[in-house]
Design a protein around this motif. Structure first.
Motif, PDB file in Angstrom:
ATOM      1  N   ALA A 115      -0.561  -3.936  -5.530  1.00  0.00           N
ATOM      2  CA  ALA A 115      -0.374  -2.764  -4.472  1.00  0.00           C
ATOM      3  C   ALA A 115      -1.471  -1.751  -4.588  1.00  0.00           C
ATOM      4  CB  ALA A 115       1.063  -2.011  -4.527  1.00  0.00           C
ATOM      5  N   GLU A 116      -2.101  -1.311  -3.366  1.00  0.00           N
ATOM      6  CA  GLU A 116      -3.299  -0.335  -3.396  1.00  0.00           C
ATOM      7  C   GLU A 116      -2.161   0.785  -3.412  1.00  0.00           C
ATOM      8  OE1 GLU A 116      -5.290  -1.151   0.081  1.00  0.00           O
ATOM      9  OE2 GLU A 116      -6.294  -2.938  -0.837  1.00  0.00           O
ATOM     10  N   VAL A 117      -2.766   1.833  -4.178  1.00  0.00           N
ATOM     11  CA  VAL A 117      -2.300   3.229  -4.260  1.00  0.00           C
ATOM     12  C   VAL A 117      -3.199   4.238  -3.995  1.00  0.00           C
ATOM     13  CG1 VAL A 117      -1.109   4.980  -6.029  1.00  0.00           C
ATOM     14  CG2 VAL A 117      -0.794   2.446  -6.120  1.00  0.00           C
ATOM     15  N   VAL A 118      -2.952   5.271  -3.242  1.00  0.00           N
ATOM     16  CA  VAL A 118      -3.825   6.712  -2.870  1.00  0.00           C
ATOM     17  C   VAL A 118      -2.795   7.751  -3.242  1.00  0.00           C
ATOM     18  CG1 VAL A 118      -4.779   7.988  -0.846  1.00  0.00           C
ATOM     19  CG2 VAL A 118      -4.929   5.337  -0.738  1.00  0.00           C
ATOM     20  N   LEU A 119      -3.644   8.650  -3.884  1.00  0.00           N
ATOM     21  CA  LEU A 119      -3.234   9.889  -4.292  1.00  0.00           C
ATOM     22  C   LEU A 119      -3.630  10.873  -3.379  1.00  0.00           C
ATOM     23  CD1 LEU A 119      -1.247  11.409  -6.158  1.00  0.00           C
ATOM     24  CD2 LEU A 119      -3.214  11.473  -7.687  1.00  0.00           C
ATOM     25  N   ALA A 120      -2.672  11.509  -2.519  1.00  0.00           N
ATOM     26  CA  ALA A 120      -3.341  12.631  -1.791  1.00  0.00           C
ATOM     27  C   ALA A 120      -2.680  13.962  -2.182  1.00  0.00           C
ATOM     28  CB  ALA A 120      -2.462  12.366  -0.396  1.00  0.00           C
TER      29      ALA A 120
ATOM     30  N   SER B  24       0.799  -1.273   0.061  1.00  0.00           N
ATOM     31  CA  SER B  24      -0.161   0.225  -0.058  1.00  0.00           C
ATOM     32  C   SER B  24       0.930   1.204  -0.046  1.00  0.00           C
ATOM     33  CB  SER B  24      -0.838  -0.126   1.082  1.00  0.00           C
ATOM     34  OG  SER B  24      -0.207  -0.045   2.453  1.00  0.00           O
ATOM     35  N   LEU B  25       0.568   2.097  -0.810  1.00  0.00           N
ATOM     36  CA  LEU B  25       1.526   3.294  -0.997  1.00  0.00           C
ATOM     37  C   LEU B  25       0.562   4.472  -1.300  1.00  0.00           C
ATOM     38  CD1 LEU B  25       4.068   4.493  -2.352  1.00  0.00           C
ATOM     39  CD2 LEU B  25       3.201   3.941  -4.653  1.00  0.00           C
ATOM     40  N   ILE B  26       1.030   5.603  -0.577  1.00  0.00           N
ATOM     41  CA  ILE B  26       0.580   6.933  -0.558  1.00  0.00           C
ATOM     42  C   ILE B  26       1.388   7.790  -1.418  1.00  0.00           C
ATOM     43  CG2 ILE B  26       1.128   7.691   1.522  1.00  0.00           C
ATOM     44  CD1 ILE B  26      -1.373   9.246   1.620  1.00  0.00           C
ATOM     45  N   ILE B  27       0.874   8.373  -2.556  1.00  0.00           N
ATOM     46  CA  ILE B  27       1.633   9.460  -3.181  1.00  0.00           C
ATOM     47  C   ILE B  27       1.260  10.780  -2.945  1.00  0.00           C
ATOM     48  CG2 ILE B  27       2.011  10.441  -5.693  1.00  0.00           C
ATOM     49  CD1 ILE B  27       1.635   7.636  -6.697  1.00  0.00           C
TER      50      ILE B  27
ATOM     51  N   LEU C 234       4.889   5.310 -10.405  1.00  0.00           N
ATOM     52  CA  LEU C 234       4.381   4.224 -10.160  1.00  0.00           C
ATOM     53  C   LEU C 234       5.255   3.203 -11.502  1.00  0.00           C
ATOM     54  CD1 LEU C 234       0.456   4.351  -9.749  1.00  0.00           C
ATOM     55  CD2 LEU C 234       2.475   3.749  -8.078  1.00  0.00           C
ATOM     56  N   GLU C 235       5.464   3.693 -12.579  1.00  0.00           N
ATOM     57  CA  GLU C 235       6.026   2.952 -13.393  1.00  0.00           C
ATOM     58  C   GLU C 235       7.594   2.600 -13.213  1.00  0.00           C
ATOM     59  OE1 GLU C 235       7.365   0.894 -16.774  1.00  0.00           O
ATOM     60  OE2 GLU C 235       5.188   1.290 -16.267  1.00  0.00           O
ATOM     61  N   HIS C 236       8.214   3.657 -12.461  1.00  0.00           N
ATOM     62  CA  HIS C 236       9.518   3.262 -11.969  1.00  0.00           C
ATOM     63  C   HIS C 236       9.396   2.239 -10.785  1.00  0.00           C
ATOM     64  CE1 HIS C 236      12.350   5.999 -14.416  1.00  0.00           C
ATOM     65  NE2 HIS C 236      11.004   6.971 -14.296  1.00  0.00           N
ATOM     66  N   LEU C 237       8.728   2.423  -9.987  1.00  0.00           N
ATOM     67  CA  LEU C 237       8.555   1.572  -9.027  1.00  0.00           C
ATOM     68  C   LEU C 237       8.229   0.203  -9.320  1.00  0.00           C
ATOM     69  CD1 LEU C 237       6.734   3.813  -6.075  1.00  0.00           C
ATOM     70  CD2 LEU C 237       9.213   3.256  -6.257  1.00  0.00           C
TER      71      LEU C 237
END
Length: 126
Positions: A114-119, A84-87, A102-105
């Motif tokens: 992986a769950e992604v949240v954009l803040a 889980s990742l927050i950007i 995300l592409e690089h990661l």
């Protein structure tokens, strides 16, 4: 003040994450937002991103490929362990910056599930 507002909103939504990343920015106020969120939970900070300095996602005519190429990422070896990742970013228009991060990661092992949240943080001036 606004950093605490964003962190509180994330808390109220019940969002959890094991890593946080922000695109490289010339604005220093991003640090307050990152600190406010990091005080809430022990997470990995992915700080291996730099820019070549040629392209910004908001530039007229920039493509996702341009933005991906603009970023340089030095992996820390923990990308496979992130689920889980927050950007945290200052603005979003088309999502090219987040997609490029995300592409690089993913190239370095970020799981597809992986769950992604954009803040998004911003101060609106009147």
């Amino acid at each position: 003040f606004f950093a605490e507002v964003l962190a509180t909103k994330i808390d109220k939504e019940g969002l959890t994450f094991d890593a946080v990343v922000s695109p490289p920015s010339s604005r220093r106020d991003i640090d307050a937002y990152r600190r406010a969120i990091l005080t809430r939970a022990p997470v990995r900070v992915l700080s291996g991103f730099t820019r070549k300095g040629k392209v910004k996602a908001g530039d007229r005519g920039s493509t996702l490929a341009d933005v991906i190429d603009e970023f340089v990422y030095v992996p820390n070896g923990q990308e496979r362990e992130i689920f889980s990742l927050i950007i945290i970013d200052e603005s979003v228009a088309e999502g090219k910056t987040a997609a490029a991060l995300l592409e690089h990661l993913k190239r370095h092992g970020l799981p597809d599930e992986a769950e992604v949240v954009l803040a998004v943080w911003t101060v609106v001036k009147r």
